[in-house]
Design a protein around this motif. Sequence first.
Motif, short mmCIF file in Angstrom:
data_model
loop_
_atom_site.label_atom_id
_atom_site.label_comp_id
_atom_site.label_asym_id
_atom_site.label_seq_id
_atom_site.Cartn_x
_atom_site.Cartn_y
_atom_site.Cartn_z
N SER A 63 0.77 2.93 0.24
CA SER A 63 1.53 3.10 -1.01
C SER A 63 2.58 4.20 -0.86
CB SER A 63 0.56 3.45 -2.15
OG SER A 63 -0.16 4.64 -1.85
N ARG A 64 2.77 4.67 0.35
CA ARG A 64 3.74 5.75 0.56
C ARG A 64 5.16 5.26 0.30
NH1 ARG A 64 1.42 8.46 6.19
NH2 ARG A 64 -0.78 8.53 5.51
N ALA A 65 6.01 6.17 -0.21
CA ALA A 65 7.38 5.81 -0.57
C ALA A 65 8.19 5.37 0.64
CB ALA A 65 8.06 6.98 -1.27
N GLN A 66 7.92 5.98 1.83
CA GLN A 66 8.70 5.68 3.02
C GLN A 66 8.13 4.50 3.81
OE1 GLN A 66 6.93 8.33 2.41
NE2 GLN A 66 5.98 9.27 4.22
N ASN A 67 7.29 3.71 3.18
CA ASN A 67 6.70 2.56 3.86
C ASN A 67 7.78 1.53 4.17
OD1 ASN A 67 4.95 0.61 4.85
ND2 ASN A 67 4.51 -0.20 2.80
N ASN A 68 7.94 1.21 5.45
CA ASN A 68 8.98 0.26 5.88
C ASN A 68 8.43 -1.12 6.18
OD1 ASN A 68 11.03 2.27 5.77
ND2 ASN A 68 10.36 3.06 7.78
N GLU A 69 7.12 -1.28 6.07
CA GLU A 69 6.52 -2.58 6.35
C GLU A 69 6.78 -3.53 5.19
OE1 GLU A 69 2.43 -2.34 7.31
OE2 GLU A 69 2.67 -0.70 8.76
N PRO A 70 7.30 -4.74 5.47
CA PRO A 70 7.54 -5.70 4.38
C PRO A 70 6.22 -6.23 3.83
CG PRO A 70 7.93 -6.72 6.52
CD PRO A 70 7.68 -5.26 6.79
N GLU A 71 6.15 -6.45 2.52
CA GLU A 71 4.95 -6.99 1.92
C GLU A 71 4.83 -8.47 2.26
OE1 GLU A 71 4.51 -6.34 -2.19
OE2 GLU A 71 4.57 -4.14 -2.06
N PRO A 72 3.62 -8.98 2.42
CA PRO A 72 3.43 -10.41 2.69
C PRO A 72 4.00 -11.26 1.56
CG PRO A 72 1.41 -9.17 3.11
CD PRO A 72 2.35 -8.23 2.43
N VAL A 73 4.57 -12.38 1.93
CA VAL A 73 5.15 -13.27 0.92
C VAL A 73 4.05 -13.90 0.07
CG1 VAL A 73 6.50 -15.38 0.57
CG2 VAL A 73 7.14 -13.77 2.39
N VAL A 74 2.94 -14.23 0.71
CA VAL A 74 1.81 -14.86 0.02
C VAL A 74 0.59 -13.94 0.13
CG1 VAL A 74 0.27 -16.85 -0.10
CG2 VAL A 74 2.68 -17.16 0.52
N ARG A 75 -0.05 -13.69 -1.01
CA ARG A 75 -1.26 -12.86 -1.01
C ARG A 75 -2.30 -13.53 -1.89
NH1 ARG A 75 1.04 -6.62 -0.84
NH2 ARG A 75 -0.76 -6.29 0.52
N LEU A 76 -3.56 -13.37 -1.50
CA LEU A 76 -4.67 -13.96 -2.24
C LEU A 76 -5.64 -12.85 -2.64
CD1 LEU A 76 -6.01 -16.60 -3.27
CD2 LEU A 76 -7.25 -16.70 -1.09
N GLY A 113 -5.55 -0.25 2.14
CA GLY A 113 -6.46 -0.09 3.27
C GLY A 113 -5.95 0.81 4.37
N GLY A 114 -4.65 1.11 4.40
CA GLY A 114 -4.10 1.98 5.43
C GLY A 114 -4.06 3.44 5.03
N ASP A 115 -4.58 3.77 3.82
CA ASP A 115 -4.51 5.14 3.30
C ASP A 115 -5.90 5.70 3.01
OD1 ASP A 115 -1.72 5.34 3.27
OD2 ASP A 115 -1.58 4.36 1.30
N CYS A 116 -5.92 7.00 2.74
CA CYS A 116 -7.09 7.67 2.19
C CYS A 116 -6.68 8.35 0.89
CB CYS A 116 -7.64 8.72 3.17
SG CYS A 116 -8.49 8.03 4.61
N TYR A 117 -7.60 8.40 -0.06
CA TYR A 117 -7.29 8.96 -1.37
C TYR A 117 -8.39 9.92 -1.81
CZ TYR A 117 -4.04 4.98 -1.72
OH TYR A 117 -3.04 4.06 -1.51
N LEU A 118 -7.99 10.88 -2.64
CA LEU A 118 -8.94 11.75 -3.35
C LEU A 118 -8.79 11.47 -4.84
CD1 LEU A 118 -8.68 15.24 -1.58
CD2 LEU A 118 -10.57 13.60 -1.48
N VAL A 119 -9.93 11.25 -5.50
CA VAL A 119 -9.93 11.00 -6.94
C VAL A 119 -10.80 12.06 -7.59
CG1 VAL A 119 -10.52 9.38 -8.77
CG2 VAL A 119 -9.66 8.52 -6.58
N LEU A 120 -10.22 12.82 -8.51
CA LEU A 120 -10.97 13.83 -9.26
C LEU A 120 -11.24 13.29 -10.65
CD1 LEU A 120 -12.16 16.71 -9.63
CD2 LEU A 120 -9.88 17.43 -10.38
N TYR A 121 -12.52 13.20 -10.99
CA TYR A 121 -12.91 12.73 -12.32
C TYR A 121 -13.56 13.87 -13.07
CZ TYR A 121 -15.16 10.00 -16.00
OH TYR A 121 -15.55 9.51 -17.21
#
Length: 750
Positions: free
Chosen positions: A493-506, A412-420
Amino acid sequence: VVVIWPFCKGELNGTDHKQQKDMMKMKMVPIPEKAYGGFFEGDCYIILYNKKTSNGFITDLHYWIGKDSTQDEQGAAAFYVTQMDDMLGGSPVQHREVEGHESEAFKSYFKSGIIYKKGGVASGFKHVETNMYNIRRLLHVKGKKHVSATEVELSWDSFNEGDVFLLDLGKVLIQWNGPDCNIAEKSRGLALARSIRDDERGGRAQIGIIDNEKDSPDLMQIMKTVLGERRGALRAATPDEKADELVYEKDDNLVVQEIATRPLTQDLLQHEDCHILDQGGFKIYVWRGKDSSKEEKRAAFSRAVGFIQAKGYSATTNVEVVNDGAESAMFKQLFKRWTEKEETQGLGKVYTTSKIAKVEQVKFDVSQLHARPELAAEQRMADDASGKVEVWRIEDLHMQPVDPRTYGQFYGGDCYLVLYTYLTSGRTHYIIYMWQGRHASVDEITACAFNAVELDKKYGNEPVQVRVTMGREPQHFLAIFKGSLIIYEGGTSRAQNNEPEPVVRLFQVRGTDEINTKTIEVPARASSLNSNDVFLLTTNQVCYLWCGKGCSGDEREMAKIVANIVSKRDKQTVLEGQEPVEFWAALGGKAPYASDKRFQEPTVRYQPRLFECSNQTGRFIMTEVVGFCQDDLDEDDVMLLDTWEEIFLWIGKTSNTYERNEAISSAKDYLKTHPAGRDLATPIIMVKQGYEPLTFTGWFSAWDPYKWSVSYWEICVSCLNLGPTSRLFRGLSVVVFLSFHKSRLFRFFN
């Protein structure tokens, strides 16, 4: 089916209504079908239109008022429409039409155009039927989508530089194109000329076309013989808008009380009353409650006209009368939500987590998509999703390739381009999806759009461009990721992402196969659960597969595939009602959640709408095209097609940059201002002329992929009747076309 009756003097049978005292005795007289589209300015007409649908018939009743018609004729027309409505059980939608200001629905019945004729039926019918070649008239042709032709004075003073004029001499039809008119106007004028030749003259007439006076000396000589020598310069082009021509109807007993303003809700309509809905003077609707009195129902048109006068609106304002329980699609879409009698929900219900009904997933045969384009449109599937997928993330305002092993995972924090990329009938097609995360920055969203344009140019401006807002992914977007579409609420999904992932996800998993499955992250709390679905709860120790009582075996199988992507921990299947203590602890404790099996949300009954977006009149306007077909897509325009689930922007090859840019912003404004409270995240899809996907073409009743391979001039040549029975101007016609379009003519006759 269209049936038309004009009025002439006669006996008004079957009524003792007081209006009979104030009007001449009139009767309805059917006219021959080949005369449809021709209207005498001194008369009034009734038009009955029937259209067959899957649920029966849709019926419309129009009464048309000529500018020179009498008050008696106007009153008789309104009266007969009311009588016909009663005979048809109150099901027809009724319309009041004024010459030169007809509704788009009315114009759509006459594909070749409308001709306004001087005089009335009494003097005109015999003239048309028995002396069809003894004609000398000049028609002023206006319009692009729906053409109208008005009979004007036989004089050069009637001409201007921006329109098409048709000199009708019975056995010869000469189309004179103004130097400032465009291809679309010329094409519509030619269609009208061909219609007159084929329908009124039985094909026994010649058509000549003057596109440049210097190149057509023979035809110009004929025009000068009829019109005389031209003195002075031609008038400049005139705008399409016509001055109001007043048609007065009087009602002194009107009492109107305003009860609501936009947004309107259906419960405002009371069955025992009649209501007027005002579209700002653009159009007036009268809704007749089923329990209202006969007097109120009969007075619908007069009340509407009185309201128009009281508000100071133009006397040519369109009026549509709809009956309780038989409302038109155009009327329903003016309300925020419309519920049919047998339904419990209406149009446009927002899809929300945990609060939505259980919707049965229906499998369909993707092999039918190309054989049945209407199925492709309904299912929102351009192909069977077997093409090539490439994904880029917008990083530092540039395109950064995404690891193919993580295709289908969007943050949700990114934008993407998808070529089909996919093949159809041996031809390569492209779709560019612009996926915008809910928490992406404005700069990233802007950069995503900019890079999409650059990617579009790289592939020759052929790709279809689709704006996808997080959470509103179209069906085809789900299908190309083969059931592995996973949307994370935040992060990157950036490689330099320093934010820790949530321990619990639903995660909530919805879908039964690779084509329709989507997984979205929801707040990790018990209230997010829903008994109709499968959820994945990931922790540091285990990944729970929670199966609600209403989920199916197919849904559980798809959830197992997704579980292996979102977590590498051991998997534990948990049935609703048998949860371990650790499960509730991870969610912060038990809490109420949606647990009832609810109704299935009804199918949205929405009629697709097509709009022309153009600035040719000097200002940007959007004009609706009613009863649209492929012929309504003009090369020099941008068209907006609204199918409710998405907005298509069709880009004509010769449309200008201003129209393209304004169309995009206007599509967003269209959603914002829609009376039904449309979702602003509705996908906006940009389609280029000649590269239309099945999801677009399927909304048209018939689609010709080779339509634009034939030019206007080739159509001009093909319309010439050069057979052995057509000797008049046979040689002249060839000379005319040789003089200004040699290459086209030679290729055609070879």
